[in-house]
Write a protein that holds these residues in place. Structure first.
Motif, mmCIF file in Angstrom:
data_model
loop_
_atom_site.group_PDB
_atom_site.id
_atom_site.type_symbol
_atom_site.label_atom_id
_atom_site.label_comp_id
_atom_site.label_asym_id
_atom_site.label_seq_id
_atom_site.Cartn_x
_atom_site.Cartn_y
_atom_site.Cartn_z
ATOM 1 N N MET A 1 0.843 -1.181 0.000
ATOM 2 C CA MET A 1 0.000 0.000 0.000
ATOM 3 C C MET A 1 0.888 1.244 0.000
ATOM 4 S SD MET A 1 -3.301 0.713 2.116
ATOM 5 C CE MET A 1 -4.131 2.247 1.941
ATOM 6 N N TYR A 2 0.463 2.247 -0.656
ATOM 7 C CA TYR A 2 1.269 3.452 -0.821
ATOM 8 C C TYR A 2 1.284 4.333 0.426
ATOM 9 C CZ TYR A 2 -2.863 6.432 -1.331
ATOM 10 O OH TYR A 2 -4.009 7.130 -1.114
ATOM 11 N N LEU A 3 0.287 4.239 1.269
ATOM 12 C CA LEU A 3 0.173 5.114 2.427
ATOM 13 C C LEU A 3 0.349 4.295 3.707
ATOM 14 C CD1 LEU A 3 -0.318 8.056 3.063
ATOM 15 C CD2 LEU A 3 -2.733 7.593 3.208
ATOM 16 N N THR A 4 1.594 4.077 4.078
ATOM 17 C CA THR A 4 1.891 3.283 5.267
ATOM 18 C C THR A 4 1.899 4.176 6.504
ATOM 19 O OG1 THR A 4 4.255 3.614 4.972
ATOM 20 C CG2 THR A 4 3.281 1.665 3.921
ATOM 21 N N THR A 5 1.999 3.559 7.652
ATOM 22 C CA THR A 5 2.026 4.293 8.907
ATOM 23 C C THR A 5 3.241 5.206 8.987
ATOM 24 O OG1 THR A 5 0.956 2.393 9.930
ATOM 25 C CG2 THR A 5 1.901 4.013 11.403
ATOM 26 N N GLU A 6 4.368 4.733 8.470
ATOM 27 C CA GLU A 6 5.587 5.539 8.509
ATOM 28 C C GLU A 6 5.445 6.795 7.651
ATOM 29 O OE1 GLU A 6 5.720 2.182 7.691
ATOM 30 O OE2 GLU A 6 6.272 1.549 9.719
ATOM 31 N N LYS A 8 2.640 8.339 6.927
ATOM 32 C CA LYS A 8 1.716 9.237 7.623
ATOM 33 C C LYS A 8 2.428 9.983 8.748
ATOM 34 C CE LYS A 8 -2.700 6.930 6.951
ATOM 35 N NZ LYS A 8 -3.834 6.305 7.648
#
Length: 89
Positions: A1-6, A8
């Motif tokens: 997925m392109y929007l990881t927690t890191e 963000k």
């Protein structure tokens, strides 16, 4: 997925007050801008994807509303955010 927690946390720490500051207008606009850039690149490759196009239009509208709110509240923060994110206007 392109929007990881890191990713963000990086966006929030750069544009918000801290890495956990997810509610400020600046951090939300920065996150929306990141998502808008990603969807724009997707639509360049997949022109017939109407669902993604609709999502992009909704995100742009949300970002515009937040920017209008910020402009009414504090013009200086609005100008700094526009400059940081290289947005028009």
């Amino acid at each position: 997925m392109y929007l990881t927690t890191e990713v963000k946390k990086e966006i929030f720490s750069k544009h918000g007050k801290s890495a956990t500051d997810t509610g400020s207008v600046e951090s939300q606009v920065a996150l929306f801008s990141f998502r808008i850039l990603h969807l724009t690149e997707h639509l360049k490759k997949n022109r017939q994807d109407k669902f993604t196009e609709r999502s992009l239009v909704l995100l742009v509208g949300k970002r515009r509303k937040l920017l209008d709110y910020l402009k009414k509240q504090d013009v200086e923060r609005y100008r700094n955010l526009i400059k940081e994110l290289n947005l028009r206007k």
